[in-house]
Motif scaffolding. Structure first.
Motif, short mmCIF file in Angstrom:
data_model
loop_
_atom_site.label_atom_id
_atom_site.label_comp_id
_atom_site.label_asym_id
_atom_site.label_seq_id
_atom_site.Cartn_x
_atom_site.Cartn_y
_atom_site.Cartn_z
N GLN A 180 5.71 15.20 -5.33
CA GLN A 180 6.70 14.85 -4.40
C GLN A 180 5.47 14.20 -3.21
O GLN A 180 5.83 13.29 -2.33
N ALA A 181 4.35 15.17 -3.12
CA ALA A 181 3.44 14.70 -2.03
C ALA A 181 2.74 13.39 -2.04
O ALA A 181 2.66 12.44 -1.31
N ALA A 182 2.54 13.10 -3.43
CA ALA A 182 2.17 11.74 -3.81
C ALA A 182 3.31 10.64 -3.55
O ALA A 182 2.81 9.48 -3.17
N ILE A 183 4.25 11.07 -3.94
CA ILE A 183 5.39 10.10 -3.76
C ILE A 183 5.65 9.49 -2.43
O ILE A 183 5.65 8.47 -1.92
N LYS A 184 5.56 10.68 -1.43
CA LYS A 184 5.94 10.49 -0.05
C LYS A 184 4.72 9.50 0.55
O LYS A 184 5.18 8.59 1.31
N ARG A 185 3.53 9.89 -0.05
CA ARG A 185 2.44 8.75 0.48
C ARG A 185 2.61 7.52 0.09
O ARG A 185 2.29 6.46 0.78
N CYS A 186 2.89 7.24 -1.35
CA CYS A 186 3.26 6.12 -1.86
C CYS A 186 4.39 5.23 -1.22
O CYS A 186 4.48 4.08 -0.72
N VAL A 187 5.46 6.05 -0.88
CA VAL A 187 6.70 5.45 -0.18
C VAL A 187 6.15 4.94 0.99
O VAL A 187 6.36 3.73 1.37
N LEU A 188 5.77 5.67 1.91
CA LEU A 188 5.38 5.40 3.24
C LEU A 188 4.22 4.45 3.18
O LEU A 188 3.92 3.60 4.22
N GLY A 189 3.50 4.27 2.12
CA GLY A 189 2.33 3.46 2.03
C GLY A 189 2.84 1.94 1.58
O GLY A 189 2.01 0.90 1.83
N LEU A 190 4.09 2.01 1.46
CA LEU A 190 4.68 0.43 1.19
C LEU A 190 4.49 -0.41 2.63
O LEU A 190 4.44 -1.58 2.67
N VAL A 191 4.31 0.34 3.68
CA VAL A 191 4.31 -0.15 5.14
C VAL A 191 2.74 -0.60 5.05
O VAL A 191 2.58 -1.81 5.40
N GLY A 192 1.84 0.10 4.53
CA GLY A 192 0.48 -0.16 4.35
C GLY A 192 0.15 -1.33 3.47
O GLY A 192 -0.41 -2.48 3.84
N LEU A 193 0.96 -1.48 2.27
CA LEU A 193 0.81 -2.67 1.39
C LEU A 193 1.19 -3.79 2.06
O LEU A 193 0.73 -5.02 1.81
N ASP A 194 2.38 -3.78 2.60
CA ASP A 194 2.82 -4.94 3.43
C ASP A 194 1.94 -5.60 4.49
O ASP A 194 1.66 -6.81 4.77
N ALA A 195 1.31 -4.62 5.14
CA ALA A 195 0.37 -4.87 6.17
C ALA A 195 -0.93 -5.67 5.54
O ALA A 195 -1.42 -6.75 6.07
N VAL A 196 -1.49 -5.31 4.42
CA VAL A 196 -2.50 -5.66 3.76
C VAL A 196 -2.11 -7.16 3.37
O VAL A 196 -2.92 -7.92 3.25
N LEU A 197 -0.98 -7.03 2.81
CA LEU A 197 -0.51 -8.81 2.16
C LEU A 197 -0.24 -9.36 3.16
O LEU A 197 -0.76 -10.81 3.12
N ALA A 198 0.06 -9.02 4.55
CA ALA A 198 0.06 -10.02 5.76
C ALA A 198 -1.21 -10.45 6.08
O ALA A 198 -1.22 -11.64 6.58
#
Length: 301
Positions: free
Chosen positions: A255-273
């Motif tokens: 669950q800790a990994a999932i939380k990091r990955c879910v909120l990590g979507l913001v980071g992925l979108d930022a990197v793609l931008a």
């Protein structure tokens, strides 16, 4: 935080809605790179309407999830708002219905009704049925894929060709396949083999991101040279808790990994931008602080 507000915030998984806004922000960065009229009031208004629609449909999906999972939550997660009785099932159903209708209605106003109806239907199908089948991760990814396409629909078709739209949304979609697969048995002991396979899918999404940058013809400036390094850094940010969960696949670690990955979507979108507009794309990361602040009181999984 007031107990009543906390109950609704938990039902809505409020911290996660910022990941939906991040998808639209990514689309806004793409528009700034490829569309000459991106500063027009008409374009910005459309983008704002799509962001609100995206948020409403995401929140609706969170509520529908708990409505359809009530029996399971009574057994495995009795502390959640519905099984604990802090919010009635009827109230949750009305809230989910209203959010769905408002979200789809906003897409009609914004001029993207087909994507709006498609996203709303995909959310309902996933929560009501598909998540319990082997197609669950793909169905969840389809929701996120359509959400990115919804934001990109603000850009005229001739400014950003369909193949590139599909590729951009596909990077996020493949990432979500991996994250959802990783989360399938979060409440119990997970299989190391399945977690490893899911992690490989997440890694595949980063490879697709590199390919996307090679296909993009825009010139975002010298700062874009940092894109692959930022992508690697993102891989480490989500990879550390993933590795920890694979080594010790209990509910807490997964669950800790999932939380990091879910909120990590913001980071992925930022990197793609960054691939489109350079370092200004990292401005999307400003969506993380409110999500992390809310995350102190509200769970994300």
């Amino acid at each position: 935080m007031h107990p009543r507000f906390l109950a609704f915030a938990q039902l809505l998984r409020l911290p996660n809605v910022f990941t939906a806004f991040a998808d639209t922000a990514l689309a806004g960065c793409v528009g700034a790179a490829v569309y000459a009229g991106w500063e027009s009031s008409a374009y910005l208004t459309t983008l704002a309407l799509l962001a609100l629609a995206s948020g409403c449909l995401y929140l609706a999906g969170m509520v529908w999830n708990d409505v359809f999972d009530l029996a399971e939550d009574r057994r495995d997660r009795p502390f959640r708002p519905l099984p604990s009785g802090r919010i009635t099932v009827r109230t949750a159903g009305v809230l989910a219905g209203v959010l769905t209708l408002v979200g789809v209605g906003l897409t009609f106003v914004a001029g993207s009704p087909l994507l709006g109806v498609g996203l709303g239907a995909a959310v309902l199908l996933y929560d009501a049925w598909l998540k319990r089948t082997p197609l669950g991760p793909v169905a969840m990814a389809a929701c996120r894929f359509l959400n990115v396409l919804l934001g990109l629909s603000a850009i005229p078709a001739d400014a950003f060709p369909l193949p590139l739209r599909l590729h951009t949304a596909g990077v996020v979609g493949v990432y979500i396949v991996g994250v959802t697969w990783f989360a399938r048995t979060e409440a119990t002991e997970s299989s190391r083999r399945h977690l490893t396979a899911a992690a490989c899918v997440i890694g595949l999404s980063l490879v697709l991101a590199l390919v996307l940058r090679a296909r993009v013809s825009v010139e975002p400036g010298p700062s874009a040279i940092l894109f692959p390094y930022l992508l690697v850094a993102f891989g480490f940010v989500v990879g550390v808790p993933i590795r920890r969960a694979i080594r010790s696949p209990g509910p807490k670690e997964v669950q800790a990994a999932i939380k990091r990955c879910v909120l990590g979507l913001v980071g992925l979108d930022a990197v793609l931008a960054v691939a489109f507009v350079g370092l200004p794309g990292l401005g999307i990361l400003l969506l993380l602080p409110p999500a992390l602040l809310l995350g102190k009181w509200v769970y994300s999984t």
